[in-house]
Scaffold this motif. Structure first.
Motif, short mmCIF file in Angstrom:
data_model
loop_
_atom_site.label_atom_id
_atom_site.label_comp_id
_atom_site.label_asym_id
_atom_site.label_seq_id
_atom_site.Cartn_x
_atom_site.Cartn_y
_atom_site.Cartn_z
N TRP A 1 -49.45 -15.06 -15.62
CA TRP A 1 -48.14 -14.83 -16.24
C TRP A 1 -48.29 -14.26 -17.65
O TRP A 1 -49.28 -14.49 -18.32
N SER B 1 -44.90 -11.52 -13.85
CA SER B 1 -45.98 -11.89 -12.94
C SER B 1 -46.98 -10.74 -12.78
O SER B 1 -46.81 -9.67 -13.36
N TRP C 1 -49.68 -13.83 -6.35
CA TRP C 1 -48.54 -14.72 -6.53
C TRP C 1 -48.70 -15.57 -7.80
O TRP C 1 -49.67 -16.31 -7.94
N CYS C 2 -47.76 -15.44 -8.70
CA CYS C 2 -47.68 -16.27 -9.90
C CYS C 2 -46.52 -17.24 -9.70
O CYS C 2 -45.40 -16.82 -9.38
N VAL C 3 -46.79 -18.53 -9.87
CA VAL C 3 -45.81 -19.57 -9.57
C VAL C 3 -45.49 -20.35 -10.84
O VAL C 3 -46.38 -20.62 -11.65
N LYS C 4 -44.24 -20.74 -10.97
CA LYS C 4 -43.80 -21.48 -12.15
C LYS C 4 -42.78 -22.52 -11.71
O LYS C 4 -41.90 -22.22 -10.90
N TYR D 1 -40.19 -11.54 -4.84
CA TYR D 1 -39.81 -12.77 -5.56
C TYR D 1 -39.33 -13.79 -4.54
O TYR D 1 -38.77 -13.45 -3.49
N ARG E 1 -38.52 -24.21 -8.63
CA ARG E 1 -39.80 -23.51 -8.47
C ARG E 1 -39.55 -22.07 -8.02
O ARG E 1 -38.77 -21.82 -7.11
N ALA F 1 -41.49 -17.83 -7.82
CA ALA F 1 -42.75 -17.09 -7.85
C ALA F 1 -42.48 -15.60 -7.72
O ALA F 1 -41.42 -15.17 -7.22
N LYS G 1 -44.66 -11.40 -7.67
CA LYS G 1 -45.85 -10.56 -7.80
C LYS G 1 -45.44 -9.10 -7.60
O LYS G 1 -44.32 -8.81 -7.16
#
Length: 289
Positions: free
Chosen positions: A132, A152, A156-159, A198, A251, A253, A255
């Motif tokens: 991120w 991102s 896959w970037c997850v937050k 997303y 949550r 995510a 990319k």
């Protein structure tokens, strides 16, 4: 007695006889004789934290009035964010109006740092690709606390973030018996020169933080390369979700679709969780279980 000694005594006398201090003491004496109903009305205009930290210590009479729910309910009736709650829960005996008045949980965003103004503070993050990054918006989001976003990468970037409803001021009786609406929203978009995908999931959790009472998930169609770089909004309202909700697990995510090194993936900002009472019909959107 020396002249120096006289001067010193004069200074001490002047300080102890401050006109402002004398006036404050006189005001306090005058307030002591007011009827309880009038004094309660006056105190209800004092900021909540000052009532607890200062006014409550003045005397026993003030303490007893400040400890009554009547004063705090009156303050909530005047607050545009809390007024609907007062009207919706009439007759309830266990509502902590003092906590609601001070913490103001209704109508404000319960997600902390929704736009990345404080980098990744309050978020749990999982980095894919190059991870991120926080950047400035390429498209303005009206009403956001900052014109910045989380960007991102090619993996896959997850937050995620967990909202503690009791800690925010929403008591058990209020959540279980009256079940106010829980409104969630998120804004996401792409760079104009790179596509992205997303997804989002929001779970209403029980006190054990693992049992799911209600959920919402969405994975909109991806944004293609060479787009207008505009943000899109995803939103949902949880209603009549049942008793026992104590936490909200938020949550999302993103990319990119080109697998480019760097930060060209989904741009996410203004993540929102609001709790409120509404008289408007919900429409077509309903909770999924």
């Amino acid at each position: 007695m020396s002249r120096r000694r006289k001067r010193k005594m004069g200074l001490v006398k002047s300080k102890s006889a401050s006109p402002m201090a004398t006036e404050d003491i006189q005001i306090m004496e005058d307030l002591k004789y007011l009827p309880d109903e009038l004094l309660l009305l006056i105190l209800s205009w004092v900021p909540g934290r000052s009532l607890v930290r200062e006014c409550r210590l003045v005397c026993r009479k003030w303490r007893d009035l400040i400890d009554k729910p009547t004063l705090w309910r009156l303050k909530c009736q005047r607050d545009p964010l809390s007024k609907a709650a007062v009207e919706a829960v009439q007759g309830a005996s266990q509502i902590d109006w003092r906590r609601i008045s001070i913490l103001r949980p209704f109508g404000r965003n319960l997600i902390k740092n929704p736009c990345g103004k404080k980098q990744f503070q309050h978020w749990e993050i999982e980095n894919g690709g190059d991870g991120w990054k926080v950047e400035g918006n390429r498209d303005r989001v009206e009403g956001a606390e900052a014109q910045t976003c989380f960007v991102s990468s090619y993996g896959w970037c997850v937050k995620s973030q967990v909202v503690d409803l009791l800690q925010e001021g929403l008591g058990e009786e209020l959540m279980d018996a009256f079940q106010p609406d829980i409104c969630i929203a998120d804004w996401w978009g792409a760079r104009d020169d790179c596509g992205c995908i997303y997804k989002i999931e929001v779970h209403l959790l029980a006190a054990d933080r693992t049992s799911v009472i209600s959920s919402f998930t969405a994975k909109p169609d991806g944004i293609p390369q060479w787009n207008n770089a505009k943000y899109q909004q995803v939103s949902h309202v949880f209603r009549k979700y049942g008793p026992g909700v104590r936490y909200i697990h938020f949550r999302h995510a993103g990319k990119d679709t080109q697998f480019w090194a760097g930060h060209y993936g989904a741009r996410i900002t203004n993540s929102t969780v609001k709790v409120k009472f509404s008289s408007k019909p919900l429409g077509a959107s309903t909770p999924s279980h």
